[in-house]
Design a protein around this motif. Structure first.
Motif, short mmCIF file in Angstrom:
data_model
loop_
_atom_site.label_atom_id
_atom_site.label_comp_id
_atom_site.label_asym_id
_atom_site.label_seq_id
_atom_site.Cartn_x
_atom_site.Cartn_y
_atom_site.Cartn_z
N VAL A 153 0.27 -0.89 -0.32
CA VAL A 153 0.01 0.53 -0.21
C VAL A 153 1.10 0.61 -0.37
CG1 VAL A 153 -0.82 1.82 1.15
CG2 VAL A 153 -1.67 -0.73 0.92
N LEU A 154 2.51 1.50 0.46
CA LEU A 154 2.97 2.76 0.65
C LEU A 154 3.51 2.62 -0.83
CD1 LEU A 154 4.96 2.10 4.04
CD2 LEU A 154 3.53 4.15 3.60
N VAL A 155 3.79 1.34 -1.33
CA VAL A 155 4.54 1.88 -2.97
C VAL A 155 3.15 2.28 -3.69
CG1 VAL A 155 5.04 0.62 -4.73
CG2 VAL A 155 5.68 -0.17 -2.50
N LEU A 156 2.03 1.91 -2.87
CA LEU A 156 1.02 2.35 -4.31
C LEU A 156 0.59 3.78 -3.87
CD1 LEU A 156 -1.64 0.11 -4.12
CD2 LEU A 156 -0.16 0.30 -6.19
N ILE A 157 0.82 4.27 -2.92
CA ILE A 157 0.09 6.08 -1.85
C ILE A 157 1.55 6.28 -2.88
CG2 ILE A 157 0.91 7.27 -0.38
CD1 ILE A 157 -0.82 4.98 1.49
N ILE A 158 3.00 6.80 -2.64
CA ILE A 158 4.15 6.98 -3.36
C ILE A 158 4.06 6.96 -4.63
CG2 ILE A 158 6.20 6.94 -4.40
CD1 ILE A 158 5.83 7.64 -0.70
N TYR A 159 3.38 6.30 -5.16
CA TYR A 159 3.17 5.68 -6.64
C TYR A 159 2.03 7.45 -7.60
CZ TYR A 159 1.48 4.60 -11.91
OH TYR A 159 1.52 4.32 -12.99
N PHE A 160 0.61 7.04 -6.65
CA PHE A 160 -0.75 7.89 -7.23
C PHE A 160 -0.07 9.50 -6.68
CE2 PHE A 160 -2.38 3.98 -6.72
CZ PHE A 160 -3.02 4.31 -8.05
N ILE A 161 1.12 9.33 -5.16
CA ILE A 161 0.91 10.67 -5.15
C ILE A 161 2.08 11.89 -5.94
CG2 ILE A 161 3.11 11.49 -3.02
CD1 ILE A 161 1.55 10.87 -1.05
N MET A 162 3.14 10.18 -6.52
CA MET A 162 3.96 11.77 -7.07
C MET A 162 3.06 11.46 -8.74
SD MET A 162 7.11 11.79 -6.81
CE MET A 162 6.45 12.04 -5.00
N ASN A 163 2.24 11.11 -9.03
CA ASN A 163 1.20 11.26 -10.87
C ASN A 163 0.73 12.28 -10.24
OD1 ASN A 163 1.96 8.85 -12.20
ND2 ASN A 163 0.65 8.03 -11.30
N LYS A 164 0.29 13.03 -8.85
CA LYS A 164 -0.62 13.94 -8.77
C LYS A 164 0.15 15.35 -9.26
CE LYS A 164 -4.83 12.44 -8.22
NZ LYS A 164 -5.98 12.45 -9.28
N LEU A 165 1.52 15.06 -7.89
CA LEU A 165 3.03 16.36 -8.20
C LEU A 165 3.54 16.37 -9.57
CD1 LEU A 165 4.15 15.31 -4.93
CD2 LEU A 165 2.17 17.19 -5.19
N ILE A 166 3.39 15.20 -10.07
CA ILE A 166 4.64 15.72 -11.31
C ILE A 166 3.62 14.95 -12.20
CG2 ILE A 166 6.63 14.84 -12.18
CD1 ILE A 166 7.88 14.10 -9.36
N LYS A 167 3.55 16.44 -13.18
CA LYS A 167 2.25 16.44 -14.52
C LYS A 167 3.22 16.47 -15.32
CE LYS A 167 -1.55 16.81 -11.87
NZ LYS A 167 -2.13 15.30 -12.07
N GLU A 168 3.30 15.79 -16.80
CA GLU A 168 3.58 16.07 -17.82
C GLU A 168 3.19 15.86 -19.06
OE1 GLU A 168 6.85 12.51 -19.02
OE2 GLU A 168 5.42 11.09 -17.01
N ASP A 169 1.88 16.13 -18.38
CA ASP A 169 0.96 16.35 -20.41
C ASP A 169 0.91 17.21 -20.49
OD1 ASP A 169 -0.35 13.92 -19.00
OD2 ASP A 169 -2.04 14.91 -17.28
N ASP A 170 1.68 18.18 -20.00
CA ASP A 170 1.71 19.92 -20.82
C ASP A 170 2.91 19.71 -21.55
OD1 ASP A 170 2.93 19.50 -18.84
OD2 ASP A 170 2.85 22.47 -17.98
N LEU A 171 4.12 18.76 -21.75
CA LEU A 171 5.31 18.63 -22.26
C LEU A 171 5.35 18.40 -23.86
CD1 LEU A 171 7.24 16.75 -19.32
CD2 LEU A 171 6.99 19.76 -19.84
N GLU A 172 6.07 19.65 -24.28
CA GLU A 172 6.18 19.06 -25.86
C GLU A 172 7.44 19.21 -25.97
OE1 GLU A 172 2.88 20.95 -28.10
OE2 GLU A 172 1.52 19.87 -27.16
N PHE A 173 8.08 18.29 -27.13
CA PHE A 173 9.28 18.47 -27.46
C PHE A 173 9.74 17.41 -28.19
CE2 PHE A 173 10.04 15.96 -23.63
CZ PHE A 173 11.13 13.99 -24.09
#
Length: 297
Positions: A277-297
């Motif tokens: 569960v700790l791994v899942l929590i860290i994973y979801f927190i990272m997905n919320k905090l670090i987004k890459e949808d607005d990156l284009e290169f």
């Protein structure tokens, strides 16, 4: 069309069976076991007795569990900051066009090729040894007294530093793969516009490495939570408070140890569930905090 479907199904079948047999079944069984009182991990299901959340209350009420979680938290935070920062620094240097970069890349990654047992033995016997270790010989040559690196006060940090040394190369290669896929045109354009290397790093490299940073943090979390061999190597006889981590606590709980003389497979399963569960929590927190949808290169 049907022939193609049969072929696809035939190729997928071994993979599906393997996943069900080696991943899904053990996961479900562990989750179920965490709610039952079970002495031995190999006990028949008919001998299990429903225990509710008592296994979870037991581990959360254990002072040894709290110490192990504190140790893991320190490894994750302090070790993560040092490991990922140094790995990123090396990655930037090795992608800057320096000479012999292939040699340096291989040399930094080399500790990952060596088994953790061999690496830990090297650090314990030849670097941290109080009588003939490299660090104390260096201190003695400079006129200082030797330090008991494997003493109670220093063992955790000695363990952490040795672990970091072996982990840097792995995360460095992941950062290098991310940096190398950034178009060089961006850096050339920034240079023409007058941006120095530090500005290019902060305005181009870091933003375009969001996905890689998120991946490395997730990998580091898994790496930390499954931290076992190094802890056992630095405390080979009895589990010590300075080196115990949750996976070692799980092992001692399920199979018996210094701090838990009675085997309790149900509580051990509960530890495994909490760590997952700790791994899942860290994973979801990272997905919320670090987004890459607005990156284009």
């Amino acid at each position: 069309m049907k022939k193609n479907r049969r072929m696809i199904f035939g190729f997928m079948l071994p993979c599906v069976v393997s996943v069900l047999a080696m991943f899904l079944y053990p996961t479900i069984r562990t989750l179920v076991m965490s709610f039952f009182k079970i002495e031995d991990i190999a006990d028949e299901v008919s001998t299990w007795s429903f225990y509710g959340i008592e296994n979870y209350l037991k581990i959360f009420g254990s002072s040894t569990w709290r110490v192990s979680m504190l140790n893991m938290g320190r490894i994750w935070l302090f070790g993560g900051i040092l490991t990922l920062s140094i790995a990123l620094l090396f990655a930037v240097i090795l992608t800057s066009g320096i000479r012999y970069k292939k040699f340096f890349r291989a040399a930094i990654y080399l500790p990952n090729v060596i088994s953790a047992v061999a690496m830990a033995t090297m650090w314990i016997q030849y670097i941290y040894n109080q009588d003939y270790g490299m660090l104390n010989r260096l201190l003695n040559s400079l006129g200082f007294d030797g330090v008991k690196w494997l003493g109670t006060n220093m063992k955790f940090w000695a363990l952490l530093f040795a672990f970091i040394f072996g982990a840097i190369g792995y995360y460095m290669l992941i950062f290098i793969s991310g940096i190398e896929r950034i178009p060089q045109d961006l850096f050339e354009a920034a240079t023409i516009d007058g941006a120095n290397k530090i500005q290019q790093f902060s305005k181009i490299t870091i933003p375009l490495l969001r996905g890689i940073i998120k991946t490395n943090i997730t990998f580091w979390t898994v790496h930390t939570i499954t931290f076992f061999v190094w802890s056992k190597m630095f405390s080979p006889i009895d589990t010590e408070a300075t080196t115990i981590v949750p996976v070692v606590y799980l092992y001692d709980t399920a199979f018996g140890g210094k701090n838990t003389a009675v085997r309790d497979a149900g509580a051990g399963a509960a530890v495994g569930v909490v760590l997952a569960v700790l791994v899942l929590i860290i994973y979801f927190i990272m997905n919320k905090l670090i987004k890459e949808d607005d990156l284009e290169f």
